[in-house]
Design an enzyme around this catalytic site. Sequence first.
Site, PDB file in Angstrom:
ATOM      1  N   SER A 143      -0.967  13.300   8.463  1.00  0.00           N
ATOM      2  CA  SER A 143      -0.557  12.845   9.797  1.00  0.00           C
ATOM      3  C   SER A 143       0.893  13.227  10.025  1.00  0.00           C
ATOM      4  O   SER A 143       1.699  13.272   9.072  1.00  0.00           O
ATOM      5  CB  SER A 143      -0.694  11.330   9.914  1.00  0.00           C
ATOM      6  N   TYR A 157       0.871   2.980   6.749  1.00  0.00           N
ATOM      7  CA  TYR A 157      -0.002   4.117   7.077  1.00  0.00           C
ATOM      8  C   TYR A 157       0.769   5.432   6.909  1.00  0.00           C
ATOM      9  O   TYR A 157       0.278   6.393   6.306  1.00  0.00           O
ATOM     10  CB  TYR A 157      -0.513   3.970   8.513  1.00  0.00           C
TER      11      TYR A 157
HETATM   12  P1  NDP Z   1     -11.444   7.450  13.633  1.00  0.00           P
HETATM   13  O1  NDP Z   1     -11.040   6.023  13.420  1.00  0.00           O
HETATM   14  O2  NDP Z   1     -11.968   7.858  14.962  1.00  0.00           O
HETATM   15  O3  NDP Z   1     -12.496   7.872  12.516  1.00  0.00           O
HETATM   16  C1  NDP Z   1     -12.305   7.515  11.188  1.00  0.00           C
HETATM   17  C2  NDP Z   1     -13.512   7.918  10.366  1.00  0.00           C
HETATM   18  O4  NDP Z   1     -13.282   7.517   9.006  1.00  0.00           O
HETATM   19  C3  NDP Z   1     -14.799   7.236  10.814  1.00  0.00           C
HETATM   20  O5  NDP Z   1     -15.864   8.154  10.722  1.00  0.00           O
HETATM   21  C4  NDP Z   1     -14.978   6.118   9.777  1.00  0.00           C
HETATM   22  O6  NDP Z   1     -16.347   5.786   9.539  1.00  0.00           O
HETATM   23  C5  NDP Z   1     -14.405   6.778   8.552  1.00  0.00           C
HETATM   24  N1  NDP Z   1     -13.987   5.825   7.524  1.00  0.00           N
HETATM   25  C6  NDP Z   1     -13.057   4.842   7.613  1.00  0.00           C
HETATM   26  N2  NDP Z   1     -12.970   4.183   6.454  1.00  0.00           N
HETATM   27  C7  NDP Z   1     -13.868   4.754   5.608  1.00  0.00           C
HETATM   28  C8  NDP Z   1     -14.256   4.513   4.273  1.00  0.00           C
HETATM   29  N3  NDP Z   1     -13.719   3.519   3.546  1.00  0.00           N
HETATM   30  N4  NDP Z   1     -15.226   5.278   3.732  1.00  0.00           N
HETATM   31  C9  NDP Z   1     -15.793   6.283   4.446  1.00  0.00           C
HETATM   32  N5  NDP Z   1     -15.457   6.566   5.709  1.00  0.00           N
HETATM   33  C10 NDP Z   1     -14.512   5.802   6.285  1.00  0.00           C
HETATM   34  O7  NDP Z   1     -10.140   8.306  13.223  1.00  0.00           O
HETATM   35  P2  NDP Z   1      -9.584   9.738  13.675  1.00  0.00           P
HETATM   36  O8  NDP Z   1     -10.674  10.681  13.947  1.00  0.00           O
HETATM   37  O9  NDP Z   1      -8.525   9.503  14.669  1.00  0.00           O
HETATM   38  O10 NDP Z   1      -8.825  10.136  12.323  1.00  0.00           O
HETATM   39  C11 NDP Z   1      -9.370  10.980  11.344  1.00  0.00           C
HETATM   40  C12 NDP Z   1      -8.265  11.297  10.366  1.00  0.00           C
HETATM   41  O11 NDP Z   1      -7.168  11.842  11.077  1.00  0.00           O
HETATM   42  C13 NDP Z   1      -7.730  10.072   9.609  1.00  0.00           C
HETATM   43  O12 NDP Z   1      -7.417  10.418   8.286  1.00  0.00           O
HETATM   44  C14 NDP Z   1      -6.469   9.742  10.385  1.00  0.00           C
HETATM   45  O13 NDP Z   1      -5.529   9.053   9.596  1.00  0.00           O
HETATM   46  C15 NDP Z   1      -5.992  11.123  10.767  1.00  0.00           C
HETATM   47  N6  NDP Z   1      -5.079  11.156  11.899  1.00  0.00           N
HETATM   48  C16 NDP Z   1      -5.459  10.784  13.150  1.00  0.00           C
HETATM   49  C17 NDP Z   1      -4.539  10.819  14.198  1.00  0.00           C
HETATM   50  C18 NDP Z   1      -4.857  10.413  15.591  1.00  0.00           C
HETATM   51  O14 NDP Z   1      -3.952  10.400  16.434  1.00  0.00           O
HETATM   52  N7  NDP Z   1      -6.119  10.053  15.901  1.00  0.00           N
HETATM   53  C19 NDP Z   1      -3.170  11.268  13.975  1.00  0.00           C
HETATM   54  C20 NDP Z   1      -2.894  11.628  12.624  1.00  0.00           C
HETATM   55  C21 NDP Z   1      -3.809  11.588  11.639  1.00  0.00           C
HETATM   56  P3  NDP Z   1     -17.164   4.710  10.477  1.00  0.00           P
HETATM   57  O15 NDP Z   1     -16.801   5.037  11.896  1.00  0.00           O
HETATM   58  O16 NDP Z   1     -18.589   5.015  10.151  1.00  0.00           O
HETATM   59  O17 NDP Z   1     -16.745   3.357  10.063  1.00  0.00           O
END
Ligand code: NDP
Length: 248
Positions: A143, A157
């Site tokens: 991130s 985070y």
């Molecule tokens: P979302 O919250 O939309 O999606 C997160 C995903 O991770 C979901 O599919 C969720 O599964 C899954 N997940 C969460 N915890 C677990 C776990 N313990 N085991 C398996 N799967 C898990 O997030 P984003 O798409 O926004 O983010 C994706 C990545 O990008 C993350 O690493 C985030 O930190 C990073 N990021 C995002 C930014 C943003 O602005 N959105 C900016 C910078 C980085 P389920 O839905 O089934 O629970």
Amino acid sequence: MSKVALITGASRGIGAATARLLAQQGYRLCLNYLREAARAEALAEELSARGAEILTVQADLAEESEVVRLFQTLDRRFGSLDALVNNAGILLPQSRVEDLDAARINRLLTTNVTSQFLCCREAVRRMSHRHGGRGGAIVNVSSAAARLGSPHEYVDYAASKGAIDTLTRGLALEVAGEGIRVNCVRPGFIHTEMHGDGGEPGRVARLAPQLPMGRGGEPVEVAAAIRWLLGDEASYVTGAFIDLAGGR
Ligand code: NDP
């Protein structure tokens, strides 16, 4: 035979957008999710209808045994692994450092850091020439927070993503001679539901006017960078970072 990719956290957001782009490229996909079974299955149906071969696996990657089960399930279905997108991650409600407790910090670090280490471990055991593998590519999702620190919002985070940057650099050098490329994307301010989990669903819209590009990003814009890093066009790229944060 087409390549096999595992995308963690593929039920929504950046993971789901990456699944759509990799399916278009002809990858066979293993889509991991935690809670959103209906959305993961709907995505799998959408991609299967377009001819992609998809396996969905529910697994909580904060648990080592679940990570191992995920990879064993993938082995049984596909028998090999060419690409890992280490994408799953969580954000917890906005808080100052002085209000954090150990339970929250450890939950965040286990989910965002330990899980990515363990998925890298399992991928290296399958991809490395050292273990008889045919090589592969890993993209870790960090991130912009790793650089910015996220003061007044979520320093825990941000610190977890700092660890992902270090993991990327160290692992890339460790396996560079074993046929594995390890790279990283650093998104920021992307329109996904994660910001709601942080307590502010409209966070990207609030911050957009302050960003150099004047807008938030879309998940597909991150997915395109991931696709490129995984692909043959990036064959001489390892230990590299692509920032996708509108200039911030
Ligand atoms: P979302 O919250 O939309 O999606 C997160 C995903 O991770 C979901 O599919 C969720 O599964 C899954 N997940 C969460 N915890 C677990 C776990 N313990 N085991 C398996 N799967 C898990 O997030 P984003 O798409 O926004 O983010 C994706 C990545 O990008 C993350 O690493 C985030 O930190 C990073 N990021 C995002 C930014 C943003 O602005 N959105 C900016 C910078 C980085 P389920 O839905 O089934 O629970």
